[in-house]
Design a protein around this motif. Sequence first.
Motif, mmCIF file in Angstrom:
data_model
loop_
_atom_site.group_PDB
_atom_site.id
_atom_site.type_symbol
_atom_site.label_atom_id
_atom_site.label_comp_id
_atom_site.label_asym_id
_atom_site.label_seq_id
_atom_site.Cartn_x
_atom_site.Cartn_y
_atom_site.Cartn_z
ATOM 1 N N ARG A 19 -13.993 14.794 8.379
ATOM 2 C CA ARG A 19 -14.618 15.377 7.693
ATOM 3 C C ARG A 19 -15.916 15.692 8.029
ATOM 4 O O ARG A 19 -16.703 16.708 8.937
ATOM 5 N N SER A 78 -15.639 18.013 10.635
ATOM 6 C CA SER A 78 -15.705 18.991 10.451
ATOM 7 C C SER A 78 -16.744 19.623 9.755
ATOM 8 O O SER A 78 -17.169 21.172 10.183
ATOM 9 N N SER A 79 -17.377 18.456 9.675
ATOM 10 C CA SER A 79 -19.057 18.760 8.939
ATOM 11 C C SER A 79 -19.807 19.556 9.969
ATOM 12 O O SER A 79 -20.886 20.419 10.409
ATOM 13 N N LEU A 117 -19.203 20.776 13.160
ATOM 14 C CA LEU A 117 -18.941 21.881 13.540
ATOM 15 C C LEU A 117 -19.061 23.166 12.923
ATOM 16 O O LEU A 117 -20.122 24.072 13.555
ATOM 17 N N GLU A 118 -19.386 22.684 11.820
ATOM 18 C CA GLU A 118 -19.433 23.888 10.976
ATOM 19 C C GLU A 118 -21.583 24.426 11.031
ATOM 20 O O GLU A 118 -21.993 25.126 10.384
ATOM 21 N N ALA A 119 -22.149 22.558 10.572
ATOM 22 C CA ALA A 119 -23.194 22.465 10.707
ATOM 23 C C ALA A 119 -23.989 23.344 12.456
ATOM 24 O O ALA A 119 -24.794 24.472 12.419
ATOM 25 N N ALA A 165 -21.868 25.825 13.769
ATOM 26 C CA ALA A 165 -21.357 27.581 13.372
ATOM 27 C C ALA A 165 -22.597 27.982 12.923
ATOM 28 O O ALA A 165 -23.499 29.642 13.481
ATOM 29 N N ARG A 166 -23.532 27.471 12.134
ATOM 30 C CA ARG A 166 -25.203 27.795 11.400
ATOM 31 C C ARG A 166 -26.051 27.991 12.465
ATOM 32 O O ARG A 166 -26.729 28.442 12.465
#
Length: 89
Positions: A32, A35-36, A38-40, A42-43
């Motif tokens: 988790r 994943s978080s 990588l998401e951050a 990307a933003r």
Amino acid sequence: MSDMTWFTGLSTVAAVIGIAIGVLGPAFAMGRAISSALEAMARQPEAEKSIMRTLFIGLAMIESLAIYVLVIILIVLFRNPLLEYIVKG
């Protein structure tokens, strides 16, 4: 079979179950966290260094939980405090 054999066998089975359950939590938490992160990234790609530094510190803290589980299981397997009661009985 003697009480010692049963006790040693059950201790080993309990240790295997304990480490399996004890490592599941940190494994899910690591997944988790990554994943978080990588998401951050990307933003906000410009905050990559800050996110990565925080991620690695968090992963080290999560990994320490798995290491604590391993240490406790090794203590139970190799220096079981209940073993002396079985030997005396």
